[in-house]
Scaffold this motif. Structure first.
Motif, PDB file in Angstrom:
ATOM      1  N   ASP A   1      -9.591  10.676   9.326  1.00 42.22           N
ATOM      2  CA  ASP A   1      -8.772   8.989   9.433  1.00 42.22           C
ATOM      3  C   ASP A   1      -7.294  10.723   9.918  1.00 42.22           C
ATOM      4  OD1 ASP A   1     -10.843   7.966   8.373  1.00 42.22           O
ATOM      5  OD2 ASP A   1     -10.052   7.484   6.301  1.00 42.22           O
TER       6      ASP A   1
ATOM      7  N   ASN B   1       0.913  -1.024  -0.252  1.00 46.11           N
ATOM      8  CA  ASN B   1      -0.117   0.075   0.053  1.00 46.11           C
ATOM      9  C   ASN B   1       0.962   1.672  -0.475  1.00 46.11           C
ATOM     10  OD1 ASN B   1      -3.044  -0.683   0.230  1.00 46.11           O
ATOM     11  ND2 ASN B   1      -1.692  -2.474   1.934  1.00 46.11           N
TER      12      ASN B   1
ATOM     13  N   ASP C   1      -0.670   7.555  -1.607  1.00 49.46           N
ATOM     14  CA  ASP C   1      -2.692   7.445  -1.937  1.00 49.46           C
ATOM     15  C   ASP C   1      -3.055   7.235  -0.858  1.00 49.46           C
ATOM     16  OD1 ASP C   1      -1.715   7.010  -4.120  1.00 49.46           O
ATOM     17  OD2 ASP C   1      -1.615   5.073  -4.430  1.00 49.46           O
TER      18      ASP C   1
ATOM     19  N   SER D   1     -10.252  10.548   4.820  1.00 45.31           N
ATOM     20  CA  SER D   1     -10.885  12.028   5.289  1.00 45.31           C
ATOM     21  C   SER D   1     -10.614  12.682   6.308  1.00 45.31           C
ATOM     22  CB  SER D   1     -12.218  11.552   6.235  1.00 45.31           C
ATOM     23  OG  SER D   1     -11.905   9.812   7.193  1.00 45.31           O
TER      24      SER D   1
ATOM     25  N   SER E   1      -3.974  11.619  -0.028  1.00 49.83           N
ATOM     26  CA  SER E   1      -5.110  11.874  -0.784  1.00 49.83           C
ATOM     27  C   SER E   1      -6.081  11.162  -0.971  1.00 49.83           C
ATOM     28  CB  SER E   1      -4.627  11.040  -1.746  1.00 49.83           C
ATOM     29  OG  SER E   1      -4.427   9.942  -2.910  1.00 49.83           O
ATOM     30  N   SER E   2      -6.655  10.227  -0.163  1.00 45.31           N
ATOM     31  CA  SER E   2      -8.103   9.933  -0.322  1.00 45.31           C
ATOM     32  C   SER E   2      -8.052   9.689   1.408  1.00 45.31           C
ATOM     33  CB  SER E   2      -8.480   8.356  -0.667  1.00 45.31           C
ATOM     34  OG  SER E   2      -7.308   6.967   0.044  1.00 45.31           O
TER      35      SER E   2
END
Length: 150
Positions: free
Chosen positions: A109, A96, A100, A106, A103-104
């Motif tokens: 998070d 992972n 990334d 919330s 950027s995704s």
């Protein structure tokens, strides 16, 4: 706390409180998000027990108890840190990507992630501060004073 407690020991105590605060904040975030699932009550109870124990042991460390310094180092510094970082390390090793994820992510998070960084840094700082030369000398002198008295 005695008046001659070294600044490093006082700072270590504060960092342990910061670590506990960050852990409690993370717990609130997970429960409030609904991600805790059916075991939320048990998880909160376990974490609350660890947080209370950590503060009580940190108070004993601040009072010069070497056993408390060792307990914090092994219990939270080693085992606790492993519990905080093994999951994310495994996730990265699975291929992972951190960019990334960011950027995704919330706002929740990102808040959780920032709290986790503060949490781990506070634990590591607490461990280091408890073993700087001034702290080592002070813990030895406190142990000698207890032996002489008792």
């Amino acid at each position: 706390m005695t008046t001659n407690t070294p600044a490093a020991v006082r700072a270590a105590f504060v960092t342990w409180l910061v670590a506990v605060g960050a852990g409690a904040f993370e717990t609130v975030l997970v429960v409030a998000s609904g991600e805790a699932g059916d075991g939320a009550a048990v998880g909160v109870a376990v974490r609350l027990t660890v947080f209370v124990a950590a503060v009580l042991v940190a108070l004993r460390m601040r009072a010069g108890r070497r056993w408390a310094r060792l307990a914090l180092t092994v219990g939270l510094g080693v085992l606790g840190t492993l519990s905080l970082v093994l999951g994310p390390i495994g996730w990265l090793l699975d291929g992972n990507s951190l960019p990334d994820l960011v950027s995704s992510a919330s706002a929740l998070d990102l808040t959780f992630g920032a709290s986790r960084v503060v949490h781990v840094c506070a634990v590591l700082a607490g461990c280091v501060l408890m073993f700087v030369p001034s702290a080592n000398a002070w813990f030895r002198s406190r142990a000698r004073a207890r032996v002489a008295v008792g």
